[in-house]
Design a protein around this motif. Structure first.
Motif, PDB file in Angstrom:
ATOM      1  N   LYS A  69       0.857  -1.175   0.000  1.00 38.44           N
ATOM      2  CA  LYS A  69       0.000   0.000   0.000  1.00 38.44           C
ATOM      3  C   LYS A  69       0.898   1.231   0.000  1.00 38.44           C
ATOM      4  O   LYS A  69       1.891   1.273   0.718  1.00 38.44           O
ATOM      5  CB  LYS A  69      -0.896   0.003   1.239  1.00 38.44           C
ATOM      6  CG  LYS A  69      -1.850   1.171   1.309  1.00 38.44           C
ATOM      7  CD  LYS A  69      -2.700   1.114   2.560  1.00 38.44           C
ATOM      8  CE  LYS A  69      -3.642   2.312   2.585  1.00 38.44           C
ATOM      9  NZ  LYS A  69      -4.453   2.304   3.814  1.00 38.44           N
ATOM     10  N   ASN A  70       0.558   2.209  -0.846  1.00 38.52           N
ATOM     11  CA  ASN A  70       1.284   3.472  -0.836  1.00 38.52           C
ATOM     12  C   ASN A  70       0.271   4.617  -0.840  1.00 38.52           C
ATOM     13  O   ASN A  70      -0.914   4.386  -0.612  1.00 38.52           O
ATOM     14  CB  ASN A  70       2.265   3.555  -2.018  1.00 38.52           C
ATOM     15  CG  ASN A  70       1.593   3.541  -3.366  1.00 38.52           C
ATOM     16  OD1 ASN A  70       0.396   3.760  -3.494  1.00 38.52           O
ATOM     17  ND2 ASN A  70       2.366   3.271  -4.403  1.00 38.52           N
ATOM     18  N   ALA A  71       0.727   5.813  -1.128  1.00 35.34           N
ATOM     19  CA  ALA A  71      -0.154   6.979  -1.097  1.00 35.34           C
ATOM     20  C   ALA A  71      -1.274   6.903  -2.131  1.00 35.34           C
ATOM     21  O   ALA A  71      -2.305   7.561  -1.983  1.00 35.34           O
ATOM     22  CB  ALA A  71       0.666   8.245  -1.320  1.00 35.34           C
ATOM     23  N   PHE A  72      -1.092   6.103  -3.168  1.00 38.09           N
ATOM     24  CA  PHE A  72      -2.089   5.993  -4.216  1.00 38.09           C
ATOM     25  C   PHE A  72      -3.061   4.849  -3.998  1.00 38.09           C
ATOM     26  O   PHE A  72      -4.028   4.715  -4.728  1.00 38.09           O
ATOM     27  CB  PHE A  72      -1.402   5.833  -5.577  1.00 38.09           C
ATOM     28  CG  PHE A  72      -0.501   6.984  -5.908  1.00 38.09           C
ATOM     29  CD1 PHE A  72      -1.030   8.208  -6.291  1.00 38.09           C
ATOM     30  CD2 PHE A  72       0.866   6.852  -5.807  1.00 38.09           C
ATOM     31  CE1 PHE A  72      -0.215   9.279  -6.583  1.00 38.09           C
ATOM     32  CE2 PHE A  72       1.701   7.916  -6.097  1.00 38.09           C
ATOM     33  CZ  PHE A  72       1.164   9.137  -6.482  1.00 38.09           C
ATOM     34  N   GLY A  73      -2.793   3.968  -3.054  1.00 35.91           N
ATOM     35  CA  GLY A  73      -3.674   2.844  -2.769  1.00 35.91           C
ATOM     36  C   GLY A  73      -2.914   1.535  -2.699  1.00 35.91           C
ATOM     37  O   GLY A  73      -1.703   1.503  -2.526  1.00 35.91           O
ATOM     38  N   HIS A  74      -3.640   0.451  -2.841  1.00 32.33           N
ATOM     39  CA  HIS A  74      -3.063  -0.887  -2.784  1.00 32.33           C
ATOM     40  C   HIS A  74      -2.608  -1.309  -4.181  1.00 32.33           C
ATOM     41  O   HIS A  74      -3.233  -0.960  -5.167  1.00 32.33           O
ATOM     42  CB  HIS A  74      -4.093  -1.890  -2.262  1.00 32.33           C
ATOM     43  CG  HIS A  74      -4.480  -1.634  -0.847  1.00 32.33           C
ATOM     44  ND1 HIS A  74      -5.439  -0.714  -0.499  1.00 32.33           N
ATOM     45  CD2 HIS A  74      -4.039  -2.163   0.309  1.00 32.33           C
ATOM     46  CE1 HIS A  74      -5.580  -0.698   0.822  1.00 32.33           C
ATOM     47  NE2 HIS A  74      -4.740  -1.572   1.327  1.00 32.33           N
ATOM     48  N   TYR A  75      -1.541  -2.094  -4.236  1.00 32.92           N
ATOM     49  CA  TYR A  75      -1.037  -2.558  -5.527  1.00 32.92           C
ATOM     50  C   TYR A  75      -0.245  -3.854  -5.350  1.00 32.92           C
ATOM     51  O   TYR A  75       0.153  -4.218  -4.244  1.00 32.92           O
ATOM     52  CB  TYR A  75      -0.143  -1.500  -6.183  1.00 32.92           C
ATOM     53  CG  TYR A  75       1.170  -1.302  -5.463  1.00 32.92           C
ATOM     54  CD1 TYR A  75       2.309  -1.979  -5.859  1.00 32.92           C
ATOM     55  CD2 TYR A  75       1.265  -0.442  -4.374  1.00 32.92           C
ATOM     56  CE1 TYR A  75       3.507  -1.824  -5.184  1.00 32.92           C
ATOM     57  CE2 TYR A  75       2.458  -0.276  -3.700  1.00 32.92           C
ATOM     58  CZ  TYR A  75       3.578  -0.961  -4.104  1.00 32.92           C
ATOM     59  OH  TYR A  75       4.757  -0.811  -3.433  1.00 32.92           O
TER      60      TYR A  75
END
Length: 136
Positions: A69-75
């Motif tokens: 998970k980062n600032a843009f969401g889960h990936y």
């Protein structure tokens, strides 16, 4: 897009409670979707590299990473790891197979084919996981 059918207020509250753990649900959805993409990438690599000398090491090196998970969401990413028996990085072979080497090796694109082939199946798999978690 997730779908939900609610028949009563109690059902609605239970559904919302089940869906509250977004991090856990997202991680499982990505894990199952990545397995579909991994399978299709391996098949496309095998097809693209079928020139009579491929060993299958590149295709077997393709694995999904752990969902993050980062600032843009889960990936999650599905990529080749490691080196082959001759010491060549599998990521390098991936690039040469996909793009050619500017010399005598022509491009044999496989990424787009695998991604497009996986889209519907990945979405369905991820929807199944979501439905399981919110008890639809």
């Amino acid at each position: 897009m997730a779908k939900c059918r609610v028949d009563s207020m109690d059902d609605l509250l239970q559904t919302l409670e089940n869906a509250a753990d977004v991090d856990s649900i997202s991680e499982e959805m990505l894990t199952e979707g990545a397995q579909v993409l991994q399978k299709n990438i391996r098949e496309e690599i095998t097809s693209a590299a079928d020139r009579g000398y491929a060993t299958g090491e590149l295709a077997s090196s393709v694995i999904p990473d752990t969902p993050e998970k980062n600032a843009f969401g889960h990936y999650v990413s599905v990529r080749p790891v490691g080196i082959d028996s001759k010491g060549v990085r599998n990521g390098e072979k991936w690039g040469y197979l996909e793009n050619g080497n500017g010399g005598n090796q022509k491009p044999h694109p496989f990424e787009d084919k695998a991604t497009k082939r996986s889209e519907i199946e990945c979405t369905e798999k991820m929807q199944e996981v979501f439905n399981r978690h919110i008890n639809i």
